[in-house]
Write a protein that holds these residues in place. Sequence first.
Motif, mmCIF file in Angstrom:
data_model
loop_
_atom_site.group_PDB
_atom_site.id
_atom_site.type_symbol
_atom_site.label_atom_id
_atom_site.label_comp_id
_atom_site.label_asym_id
_atom_site.label_seq_id
_atom_site.Cartn_x
_atom_site.Cartn_y
_atom_site.Cartn_z
ATOM 1 N N SER A 1 -2.315 35.454 55.986
ATOM 2 C CA SER A 1 -2.278 35.571 54.533
ATOM 3 C C SER A 1 -3.672 35.404 53.959
ATOM 4 C CB SER A 1 -1.337 34.522 53.925
ATOM 5 O OG SER A 1 -1.719 33.214 54.307
ATOM 6 N N SER A 2 -3.881 36.024 52.806
ATOM 7 C CA SER A 2 -5.134 35.878 52.078
ATOM 8 C C SER A 2 -4.820 35.645 50.611
ATOM 9 C CB SER A 2 -6.021 37.119 52.242
ATOM 10 O OG SER A 2 -5.359 38.276 51.764
ATOM 11 N N ILE A 3 -5.685 34.904 49.946
ATOM 12 C CA ILE A 3 -5.472 34.554 48.543
ATOM 13 C C ILE A 3 -6.087 35.617 47.640
ATOM 14 C CG2 ILE A 3 -5.954 32.865 46.735
ATOM 15 C CD1 ILE A 3 -6.066 30.731 48.898
ATOM 16 N N ARG A 4 -5.291 36.106 46.695
ATOM 17 C CA ARG A 4 -5.798 37.048 45.694
ATOM 18 C C ARG A 4 -5.770 36.459 44.296
ATOM 19 N NH1 ARG A 4 -9.174 40.371 46.919
ATOM 20 N NH2 ARG A 4 -8.647 41.539 45.035
ATOM 21 N N GLY A 5 -5.277 35.241 44.139
ATOM 22 C CA GLY A 5 -5.283 34.599 42.834
ATOM 23 C C GLY A 5 -4.761 33.190 42.940
ATOM 24 N N PHE A 6 -5.291 32.296 42.083
ATOM 25 C CA PHE A 6 -4.837 30.910 42.086
ATOM 26 C C PHE A 6 -4.727 30.400 40.664
ATOM 27 C CE2 PHE A 6 -6.155 26.313 42.147
ATOM 28 C CZ PHE A 6 -4.928 25.827 42.554
ATOM 29 N N ASN A 7 -3.566 29.822 40.346
ATOM 30 C CA ASN A 7 -3.357 29.085 39.096
ATOM 31 C C ASN A 7 -3.677 29.922 37.852
ATOM 32 O OD1 ASN A 7 -2.494 26.420 38.146
ATOM 33 N ND2 ASN A 7 -4.534 26.270 37.224
ATOM 34 N N ASP A 8 -3.210 31.155 37.837
ATOM 35 C CA ASP A 8 -3.381 32.008 36.660
ATOM 36 C C ASP A 8 -2.453 31.507 35.562
ATOM 37 O OD1 ASP A 8 -3.458 34.014 34.762
ATOM 38 O OD2 ASP A 8 -3.133 35.652 36.178
ATOM 39 N N VAL A 9 -3.044 31.085 34.454
ATOM 40 C CA VAL A 9 -2.261 30.567 33.322
ATOM 41 C C VAL A 9 -2.578 31.333 32.034
ATOM 42 C CG1 VAL A 9 -1.971 28.239 34.270
ATOM 43 C CG2 VAL A 9 -3.993 28.763 32.907
ATOM 44 N N SER A 10 -3.118 32.536 32.177
ATOM 45 C CA SER A 10 -3.558 33.279 31.005
ATOM 46 C C SER A 10 -2.410 33.637 30.062
ATOM 47 C CB SER A 10 -4.285 34.554 31.429
ATOM 48 O OG SER A 10 -3.460 35.382 32.230
ATOM 49 N N HIS A 11 -1.174 33.562 30.563
ATOM 50 C CA HIS A 11 -0.003 33.880 29.743
ATOM 51 C C HIS A 11 0.543 32.667 28.998
ATOM 52 C CE1 HIS A 11 0.943 32.738 33.833
ATOM 53 N NE2 HIS A 11 2.089 32.235 33.410
ATOM 54 N N LEU A 12 0.023 31.478 29.260
ATOM 55 C CA LEU A 12 0.542 30.268 28.638
ATOM 56 C C LEU A 12 -0.186 29.982 27.334
ATOM 57 C CD1 LEU A 12 1.019 27.980 31.769
ATOM 58 C CD2 LEU A 12 2.679 29.503 30.656
ATOM 59 N N ASP A 13 0.506 29.335 26.420
ATOM 60 C CA ASP A 13 -0.010 29.150 25.066
ATOM 61 C C ASP A 13 -1.330 28.392 25.034
ATOM 62 O OD1 ASP A 13 2.247 30.441 24.144
ATOM 63 O OD2 ASP A 13 3.324 28.593 23.675
ATOM 64 N N TRP A 14 -1.511 27.452 25.956
ATOM 65 C CA TRP A 14 -2.687 26.587 25.906
ATOM 66 C C TRP A 14 -3.843 27.099 26.745
ATOM 67 C CZ3 TRP A 14 -3.856 25.327 30.807
ATOM 68 C CH2 TRP A 14 -2.816 25.309 31.734
#
Length: 231
Positions: free
Chosen positions: A211-224
Amino acid sequence: MDERDEPVEYRQKRYQPPEGATELLLIRHGASAPARPGAPFPLVDGQGDPELAPEGRGQADRVAERLASTALDALYVTPLRRTAQTAAPLARKLGLEPRVEPALREVHLGEWEGGLFRKKVADNDPVAQRMVAEERWDVIPGAEGDEAFAARVREGLGRVAAAHPGGRVAVFTHGGVIGQALAAATGSRPFAFLTPDNGSISVLVWMNGLSSIRGFNDVSHLDWSAPAPLS
């Protein structure tokens, strides 16, 4: 100039998963109900099973809005209801029935289940200090062995990936599971990726057990998620 004399060029291109690889969107469940002294969470197979808090339901809605136009082959949840409740808004939008993958449930916290873990950490209990220092869950009395936890996370993700070669699936799971999966992908310290935010999206590309990581902890959709203005 003759076309045959044109120089050969090799341009950079956007990333594309290898043919046959599975894209796994690892979504941490929304914020769950608070732990309260004298009112332990109900248990499912010995593990705490709180429902989502109101803010967690809001996070679930934001996740659904973010992924509503994403092509997904399947949704997966765990036996713990906070993942099913987080997946529910997206499942309704896409008309998909979530599948349960028991191996991707949270790490078992032994004697600290039912909400006690939160109190011990908040109190800076000596065992909690040791857990962080040694980066091992199994210093908690009765907790799941770290090697066993790593093995079942690997097996669970492998099972999901094998069912959808070349596809993309959303896996609604837990902070410990996501941290373990990403640590395994990178060969990092065990707790290097703890803890993703509630409602966050991390991305693994899985193929033939690698496995390889393509993203971590994307929160761009959250209000804060918008950065605070600099002062």
